[in-house]
Design a protein around this motif. Sequence first.
Motif, PDB file in Angstrom:
ATOM      1  N   GLU A  33       2.660  -6.509  -8.670  1.00 25.15           N
ATOM      2  CA  GLU A  33       3.601  -7.553  -9.080  1.00 25.15           C
ATOM      3  C   GLU A  33       2.785  -8.710  -9.635  1.00 25.15           C
ATOM      4  O   GLU A  33       2.029  -9.350  -8.900  1.00 25.15           O
ATOM      5  N   GLY A  34       2.931  -8.965 -10.940  1.00 23.52           N
ATOM      6  CA  GLY A  34       2.063  -9.941 -11.575  1.00 23.52           C
ATOM      7  C   GLY A  34       0.639  -9.412 -11.590  1.00 23.52           C
ATOM      8  O   GLY A  34       0.360  -8.358 -12.154  1.00 23.52           O
ATOM      9  N   ASN A  35      -0.243 -10.116 -10.906  1.00 24.32           N
ATOM     10  CA  ASN A  35      -1.635  -9.672 -10.788  1.00 24.32           C
ATOM     11  C   ASN A  35      -1.986  -9.317  -9.344  1.00 24.32           C
ATOM     12  O   ASN A  35      -3.159  -9.182  -8.990  1.00 24.32           O
ATOM     13  N   THR A  36      -0.937  -9.166  -8.524  1.00 27.02           N
ATOM     14  CA  THR A  36      -1.138  -8.881  -7.106  1.00 27.02           C
ATOM     15  C   THR A  36      -0.834  -7.414  -6.809  1.00 27.02           C
ATOM     16  O   THR A  36       0.200  -6.894  -7.217  1.00 27.02           O
ATOM     17  N   VAL A  37      -1.751  -6.770  -6.112  1.00 27.76           N
ATOM     18  CA  VAL A  37      -1.603  -5.365  -5.741  1.00 27.76           C
ATOM     19  C   VAL A  37      -1.163  -5.275  -4.288  1.00 27.76           C
ATOM     20  O   VAL A  37      -1.700  -5.965  -3.414  1.00 27.76           O
ATOM     21  N   TYR A  38      -0.174  -4.429  -4.036  1.00 25.38           N
ATOM     22  CA  TYR A  38       0.239  -4.074  -2.679  1.00 25.38           C
ATOM     23  C   TYR A  38      -0.075  -2.590  -2.499  1.00 25.38           C
ATOM     24  O   TYR A  38       0.311  -1.765  -3.323  1.00 25.38           O
ATOM     25  N   GLY A  81       6.984   9.200  -1.092  1.00 27.68           N
ATOM     26  CA  GLY A  81       6.951   8.109  -2.060  1.00 27.68           C
ATOM     27  C   GLY A  81       8.168   7.214  -1.967  1.00 27.68           C
ATOM     28  O   GLY A  81       9.213   7.596  -1.434  1.00 27.68           O
ATOM     29  N   LEU A  82       8.044   5.998  -2.541  1.00 30.98           N
ATOM     30  CA  LEU A  82       9.156   5.043  -2.496  1.00 30.98           C
ATOM     31  C   LEU A  82       9.074   4.112  -3.702  1.00 30.98           C
ATOM     32  O   LEU A  82       7.994   3.658  -4.082  1.00 30.98           O
ATOM     33  N   THR A  83      10.244   3.849  -4.317  1.00 31.94           N
ATOM     34  CA  THR A  83      10.341   2.845  -5.369  1.00 31.94           C
ATOM     35  C   THR A  83      11.725   2.222  -5.323  1.00 31.94           C
ATOM     36  O   THR A  83      12.557   2.587  -4.484  1.00 31.94           O
ATOM     37  N   TYR A  84      11.972   1.278  -6.216  1.00 30.56           N
ATOM     38  CA  TYR A  84      13.257   0.565  -6.268  1.00 30.56           C
ATOM     39  C   TYR A  84      13.704   0.513  -7.717  1.00 30.56           C
ATOM     40  O   TYR A  84      12.946   0.093  -8.607  1.00 30.56           O
ATOM     41  N   ASN A  87       5.142 -12.105   1.276  1.00 30.41           N
ATOM     42  CA  ASN A  87       4.075 -13.107   1.173  1.00 30.41           C
ATOM     43  C   ASN A  87       3.068 -13.002   2.306  1.00 30.41           C
ATOM     44  O   ASN A  87       1.860 -13.132   2.094  1.00 30.41           O
ATOM     45  N   THR A  88       3.538 -12.739   3.529  1.00 31.05           N
ATOM     46  CA  THR A  88       2.649 -12.749   4.693  1.00 31.05           C
ATOM     47  C   THR A  88       2.332 -11.355   5.231  1.00 31.05           C
ATOM     48  O   THR A  88       1.413 -11.192   6.034  1.00 31.05           O
ATOM     49  N   LEU A  89       3.128 -10.354   4.830  1.00 34.90           N
ATOM     50  CA  LEU A  89       3.058  -8.979   5.348  1.00 34.90           C
ATOM     51  C   LEU A  89       3.398  -8.898   6.843  1.00 34.90           C
ATOM     52  O   LEU A  89       3.062  -7.911   7.503  1.00 34.90           O
ATOM     53  N   THR A 136       7.435  -0.219  -1.656  1.00 30.23           N
ATOM     54  CA  THR A 136       7.991  -0.859  -2.849  1.00 30.23           C
ATOM     55  C   THR A 136       8.438  -2.267  -2.494  1.00 30.23           C
ATOM     56  O   THR A 136       8.582  -2.606  -1.305  1.00 30.23           O
ATOM     57  N   ILE A 137       8.665  -3.070  -3.518  1.00 30.54           N
ATOM     58  CA  ILE A 137       9.110  -4.451  -3.324  1.00 30.54           C
ATOM     59  C   ILE A 137      10.570  -4.591  -3.741  1.00 30.54           C
ATOM     60  O   ILE A 137      10.979  -4.081  -4.784  1.00 30.54           O
ATOM     61  N   VAL A 138      11.337  -5.270  -2.903  1.00 27.26           N
ATOM     62  CA  VAL A 138      12.708  -5.652  -3.234  1.00 27.26           C
ATOM     63  C   VAL A 138      12.831  -7.134  -2.921  1.00 27.26           C
ATOM     64  O   VAL A 138      12.815  -7.527  -1.745  1.00 27.26           O
ATOM     65  N   GLY A 139      12.908  -7.954  -3.951  1.00 23.47           N
ATOM     66  CA  GLY A 139      12.998  -9.393  -3.735  1.00 23.47           C
ATOM     67  C   GLY A 139      11.741  -9.921  -3.059  1.00 23.47           C
ATOM     68  O   GLY A 139      10.633  -9.765  -3.563  1.00 23.47           O
ATOM     69  N   ASP A 140      11.918 -10.526  -1.891  1.00 25.31           N
ATOM     70  CA  ASP A 140      10.771 -11.075  -1.166  1.00 25.31           C
ATOM     71  C   ASP A 140      10.347 -10.174  -0.006  1.00 25.31           C
ATOM     72  O   ASP A 140       9.686 -10.615   0.925  1.00 25.31           O
ATOM     73  N   LYS A 141      10.736  -8.896  -0.077  1.00 25.55           N
ATOM     74  CA  LYS A 141      10.405  -7.966   1.006  1.00 25.55           C
ATOM     75  C   LYS A 141       9.645  -6.749   0.475  1.00 25.55           C
ATOM     76  O   LYS A 141       9.849  -6.320  -0.663  1.00 25.55           O
TER      77      LYS A 141
END
Length: 341
Positions: A136-141, A219-222, A200-202, A178-183
């Motif tokens: 997301e942006g330049n951030t890897v999860y 696997g998981l995506t949104y 943000n904090t995990l 995967t990311i959904v909103g802020d989660k």
Amino acid sequence: MRLKVIAGFIAFFLLVSCNNKEKMLDSLADYNNERETRGYHFGDRLELPKEVSEYAESITISFNDKETTNLTIDPKFFTLGDNKVVFIIKTKNGETLSQDATINVFTKNKEKEIPYQIIADYPHNPDNFIEGFLVEGNTVYESDGLDNASQLIKYTLGATVPTIIKKQPANVFSEGCTIVGDKVYQLTYRNKIGFIYDKNTLEKLSEFPLPNIIGEGWGLTYDGENLVATDGSKNLYFLDVNDPSKVVKIVPVAGNTETYENLNELEYHKGFIYSNVWHKPIILKINPATGEVVGKFDFTKLTNENNEGNSEYVLNGIAFKGDNMLITGKNWKKIYEIVIK
């Protein structure tokens, strides 16, 4: 004497009936075996052999909890991929015969080989047995698996040190995320639960049971509306994002000549789902509405360069940076940025 003649006629009738029955079932088995390999497309008609049609009063196809007498491959009844069915034949002499079969349904259009160009690479920690990967942006999860070593980490693309590491219990084997909103939503392999974290904090916010129909979490995506999960089968499972224990729909995945089992890491991008196939150096581009594989990337060369001779160091990471694809794999030393041509 008359009784002997009658008995003879009965014996003859039974013999003929038995022979016809065997001919019907043998002929149907040969037909099914031949067509299982070749497959069907939606709209095709089952042209059953004359040994069946001539002696059948009616032919019914039973599939799961549905039945049809329509011998056309109808998308309202069949799905893409392998359909395990039972042919139920009522003969003209009143017998009921049945035979198991597999009706493979493939797409009419062949998957396109998608060309690409590697334009950059970034460091990746080779200790990470990657299961889930998103940017997301330049951030890897990144969700990393293995027994007693699972973790969810967050870092800046190109950095070698994570900004946050969330170690997970020893009994948890982490899988797709995967990311959904802020989660951040995350699956587990065989624990039959999923986790929800603050992006943000995990920090863990909650957990949920996986639907019973999903044997294992992969696997998981949104897709902007539902979570989409895989379990190592041919299926994409669409889950209610507000209640991930609820399955909204199931979409099987197939191409022009094969059903794609072992669907694994997922990424949704601009109307398509991208999935790698476990232990294969390919990524599929899938139409999520139909399950049709419309394209395929071949990453054989990159896989061979990064697996270090270990068969478990497989391609297993898909993300997007703008319209460019990022890929990596289990214990790979690099992340690659790909321009899709």
